[in-house]
Design an enzyme around this catalytic site. Sequence first.
Site, PDB file in Angstrom:
ATOM      1  N   CYS A  64       0.830  -1.211   0.000  1.00 37.74           N
ATOM      2  CA  CYS A  64       0.000   0.000   0.000  1.00 37.74           C
ATOM      3  C   CYS A  64       0.861   1.256   0.000  1.00 37.74           C
ATOM      4  O   CYS A  64       1.962   1.274   0.545  1.00 37.74           O
ATOM      5  CB  CYS A  64      -0.905   0.015   1.226  1.00 37.74           C
ATOM      6  N   ARG A 110       4.716   0.525  -6.205  1.00 37.39           N
ATOM      7  CA  ARG A 110       4.683  -0.331  -5.027  1.00 37.39           C
ATOM      8  C   ARG A 110       3.693  -1.483  -5.187  1.00 37.39           C
ATOM      9  O   ARG A 110       3.726  -2.447  -4.425  1.00 37.39           O
ATOM     10  CB  ARG A 110       4.315   0.498  -3.788  1.00 37.39           C
ATOM     11  N   TRP A 155      -3.175  -2.411  -1.728  1.00 36.36           N
ATOM     12  CA  TRP A 155      -2.848  -3.757  -2.211  1.00 36.36           C
ATOM     13  C   TRP A 155      -3.601  -4.724  -1.307  1.00 36.36           C
ATOM     14  O   TRP A 155      -3.319  -4.815  -0.119  1.00 36.36           O
ATOM     15  CB  TRP A 155      -1.333  -3.973  -2.129  1.00 36.36           C
ATOM     16  N   ASN A 191      -1.172   1.495   5.876  1.00 40.83           N
ATOM     17  CA  ASN A 191      -0.307   0.497   5.248  1.00 40.83           C
ATOM     18  C   ASN A 191       0.116  -0.475   6.336  1.00 40.83           C
ATOM     19  O   ASN A 191       0.626  -0.061   7.377  1.00 40.83           O
ATOM     20  CB  ASN A 191       0.927   1.164   4.622  1.00 40.83           C
ATOM     21  N   GLY A 192      -0.088  -1.766   6.115  1.00 40.75           N
ATOM     22  CA  GLY A 192       0.272  -2.764   7.107  1.00 40.75           C
ATOM     23  C   GLY A 192      -0.900  -3.674   7.422  1.00 40.75           C
ATOM     24  O   GLY A 192      -1.895  -3.715   6.687  1.00 40.75           O
ATOM     25  N   THR A 210      15.059 -11.417  -5.029  1.00 40.37           N
ATOM     26  CA  THR A 210      16.240 -10.919  -5.720  1.00 40.37           C
ATOM     27  C   THR A 210      17.379 -10.621  -4.754  1.00 40.37           C
ATOM     28  O   THR A 210      18.553 -10.870  -5.066  1.00 40.37           O
ATOM     29  CB  THR A 210      15.869  -9.659  -6.522  1.00 40.37           C
ATOM     30  N   SER A 261      18.157  -6.111   1.600  1.00 40.41           N
ATOM     31  CA  SER A 261      16.806  -5.710   1.180  1.00 40.41           C
ATOM     32  C   SER A 261      16.895  -4.417   0.399  1.00 40.41           C
ATOM     33  O   SER A 261      17.465  -3.438   0.887  1.00 40.41           O
ATOM     34  CB  SER A 261      15.897  -5.524   2.401  1.00 40.41           C
ATOM     35  N   GLN A 262      16.364  -4.402  -0.800  1.00 44.80           N
ATOM     36  CA  GLN A 262      16.394  -3.189  -1.626  1.00 44.80           C
ATOM     37  C   GLN A 262      15.669  -2.052  -0.928  1.00 44.80           C
ATOM     38  O   GLN A 262      16.182  -0.942  -0.825  1.00 44.80           O
ATOM     39  CB  GLN A 262      15.770  -3.487  -2.992  1.00 44.80           C
ATOM     40  N   SER A 263      14.472  -2.316  -0.432  1.00 47.47           N
ATOM     41  CA  SER A 263      13.657  -1.270   0.180  1.00 47.47           C
ATOM     42  C   SER A 263      14.029  -1.007   1.631  1.00 47.47           C
ATOM     43  O   SER A 263      13.785   0.078   2.158  1.00 47.47           O
ATOM     44  CB  SER A 263      12.171  -1.649   0.122  1.00 47.47           C
ATOM     45  N   THR A 313      11.233  -4.843   3.897  1.00 51.13           N
ATOM     46  CA  THR A 313      10.653  -6.161   3.663  1.00 51.13           C
ATOM     47  C   THR A 313      10.287  -6.818   4.991  1.00 51.13           C
ATOM     48  O   THR A 313      11.146  -7.005   5.865  1.00 51.13           O
ATOM     49  CB  THR A 313      11.644  -7.052   2.894  1.00 51.13           C
ATOM     50  N   GLU A 322      18.057 -15.905 -10.576  1.00 52.18           N
ATOM     51  CA  GLU A 322      17.570 -14.544 -10.784  1.00 52.18           C
ATOM     52  C   GLU A 322      16.994 -14.354 -12.185  1.00 52.18           C
ATOM     53  O   GLU A 322      15.971 -13.681 -12.359  1.00 52.18           O
ATOM     54  CB  GLU A 322      18.705 -13.540 -10.540  1.00 52.18           C
ATOM     55  N   LYS A 360      13.106 -13.251 -12.982  1.00 55.37           N
ATOM     56  CA  LYS A 360      12.699 -12.106 -13.802  1.00 55.37           C
ATOM     57  C   LYS A 360      11.649 -12.522 -14.834  1.00 55.37           C
ATOM     58  O   LYS A 360      10.675 -11.813 -15.070  1.00 55.37           O
ATOM     59  CB  LYS A 360      13.918 -11.490 -14.528  1.00 55.37           C
ATOM     60  N   GLU A 405       8.384 -13.056 -12.960  1.00 60.44           N
ATOM     61  CA  GLU A 405       7.806 -11.825 -12.432  1.00 60.44           C
ATOM     62  C   GLU A 405       7.081 -11.011 -13.491  1.00 60.44           C
ATOM     63  O   GLU A 405       5.947 -10.567 -13.277  1.00 60.44           O
ATOM     64  CB  GLU A 405       8.909 -10.951 -11.824  1.00 60.44           C
ATOM     65  N   HIS A 417      19.802 -35.450 -11.614  1.00 61.30           N
ATOM     66  CA  HIS A 417      19.022 -35.960 -10.492  1.00 61.30           C
ATOM     67  C   HIS A 417      17.560 -35.543 -10.601  1.00 61.30           C
ATOM     68  O   HIS A 417      16.934 -35.146  -9.619  1.00 61.30           O
ATOM     69  CB  HIS A 417      19.627 -35.496  -9.176  1.00 61.30           C
ATOM     70  N   LYS A 427       6.349  -3.796  -5.005  1.00 60.88           N
ATOM     71  CA  LYS A 427       7.771  -3.492  -4.919  1.00 60.88           C
ATOM     72  C   LYS A 427       8.306  -3.726  -3.517  1.00 60.88           C
ATOM     73  O   LYS A 427       9.361  -4.311  -3.324  1.00 60.88           O
ATOM     74  CB  LYS A 427       8.005  -2.030  -5.329  1.00 60.88           C
TER      75      LYS A 427
END
Length: 675
Positions: free
Chosen positions: A2, A33, A104, A131-132, A368, A413-415, A418, A546, A550, A553, A569, A670
């Site tokens: 959100c 986001r 979201w 948000n949350g 990622t 973590s990018q943001s 997370t 990765e 992508k 995603e 295997h 995001k």
Amino acid sequence: MCGIFAYLNYNVARERRYIMEVLFNGLRRLEYRGYDSSGIAIDNDLSFAAGEEERPYDSALPLVFRQEGKIESLVRSVYSEVDAVGLDLEKSFMVHAGIAHTRWATHGVPSPRNSHPQSSGSWDEFLVVHNGIITNYEVLKETLIRHGFTFESDTDTEVIPKLAKFVFDQARGGDQAVTFSQVVIEVIRQLEGAYALIFKSSHYPNELIACRRGSTLILGVKGLTDEKNYAASFGDVKTLTADGQPKELFFSSDLCAIVEHTKNYLAIEDNEVVHLKDGSVSVLKFDYSKEKPASVQRALSVLEMEVEQIKKGNYDHFMQKEIHEQPHSLTTTMRGRLRDKSVVLGGLKDHLKTIRHSRRIIFVGCGTSYNAALAARPFLEELSGIPVTMELASDLLDRKGPIYREDTAVFVSQSGETADTLLALEYALSNGALCVGITNTVGSTLARKTHCGVHINAGCEIGVASTKAYTSQIVVITIMALAIGADSISTQSRRESIINSLSDLPDKVREVLRLDNEMKDLAESLMQMQSLLIFGRGYNYATALEGALKVKEVALTHSEGMLAGEMKHGPLALVDETLPIIVIATRDACFSQQQSVIQQLHARKGRLIVMCSSGDAASVCSGGSCRLIEVPLVADCLQPVINIIPLQLLAYHLTVLRGYDVDQPRNLAKSVTTQ
């Protein structure tokens, strides 16, 4: 997740149309986001409420607009409703407080009634954007129902404005004067879970209150008198803003939404309550153990971001832009950190001795970020001699995996927001480990709660699918490995070689970006595929994971990254002439094993696409039996930075050709701020 945005103009005339457009544009900046519905709340005119004797307040009735779907659907519906009621969009306000939200869905399907702002009921006495997740909302809801409240949505958020009205009514019924901040503090005293909240109330016109626990919230302050720079004054924000001067104040879930307005900002801390009233900013610190919150002094910071970073420029999509920005983002990541034959990481220098004496280093991340750490793990093990383990944050929490005081836990973590990663951080802190943060977001929760860390400085990343942040994360962890191993004479020549290679890396990335058209052609040939396998090993096992991520995603196509050593295997049973298989076989210690994998797949008539180092075509694919992607050769530990770029381009072009949304993939966000 959100997105929250709010705008308050003080002592400066702003037309209603202007206010609405500021709110709409704030939501547009937060689109990346991820969201499925949106809404705004502004003030009506007093005249519209004439004759309504039972109205419980003297101020203007708020106007609440909510809509499922994209923000442009909200914009159209708002202007349509405004026209229908004849609302004057040119009316000016010297003071006005508006709030906005992108949702979201977590509790309740996407729909107008589940969108925010959520209301306290008839008359919209209290409005909240959130948000949350409120984990005890069911208990609160049952209590409020017993007190006569009726719920209209399926959300957890609706209990918050209704609880605010309940608190307000209780105080007013006892003939007590109650301030807006007192109402909000009593509300959050009852809440459990993670949240960022903004409250708007007609009982307290032209005021806003924001608070947070576990979800990011930013305050922006813009002085309008001689372009006053509040941050440069280095004073308490309350003292600086209590000047009666014209100003604009903003709340946002992200710095990206305020950078076009101001660079003066405050990252609100957990359990802080920020009250905007009469143009002044008051910051209170809430404590469960105390009846009254304490007033705290906070100074503003200066945002180091340019407006151009949040615009597409000449590109069609943000993902495309961010892929092609990687030479620049990598240069920025390394700036000031490579010196002669050594590296400098100011954020770690006081803790390097502790890290070198760790019994093990644990990387914790999701998606990622996890893959970036996995790509750099072999080099860190090589230089440090310390065992390095990998943990998916959610799995670590599920297992309650053992973490000891002698461990160093590195959270990626990018943001920096997370949810799973932050919960794992709390777990590691409680066990006494040294906690290191690697993030792209200054002032994020991860940056504030870890003992030390490194910012990757990749610049604002708007596309939901991470590209430039991934490569910058690999480079930062590589530099961290160089710093940790700097006390070893035996690895000195290896370190110096890698430092030299790092300096050349942006030019090598520019070279591989020339494969753009070739990757578009490959995407066209794969348009009809139902599945894709990518095999890698060593440093490039992470590249396989990765690259597959992508494609999943954004191209919405099943794809799997696999360790090539595990091919026999089980996965070998999938091989036939129709299934596309990408094998990453660039020159490194695993090259001969990958040659063997290619031969085995070729013998079973696999549909092969081989990524190899420039000039190695004959070594990996004799007789033109497979399609080749030739990339520049760099140092083995940096090869994943080069090798991922063709796969990023492939995923991008597949998505565009299939007509899917590149920057906002279906069902994804995001910044994942819920578990």
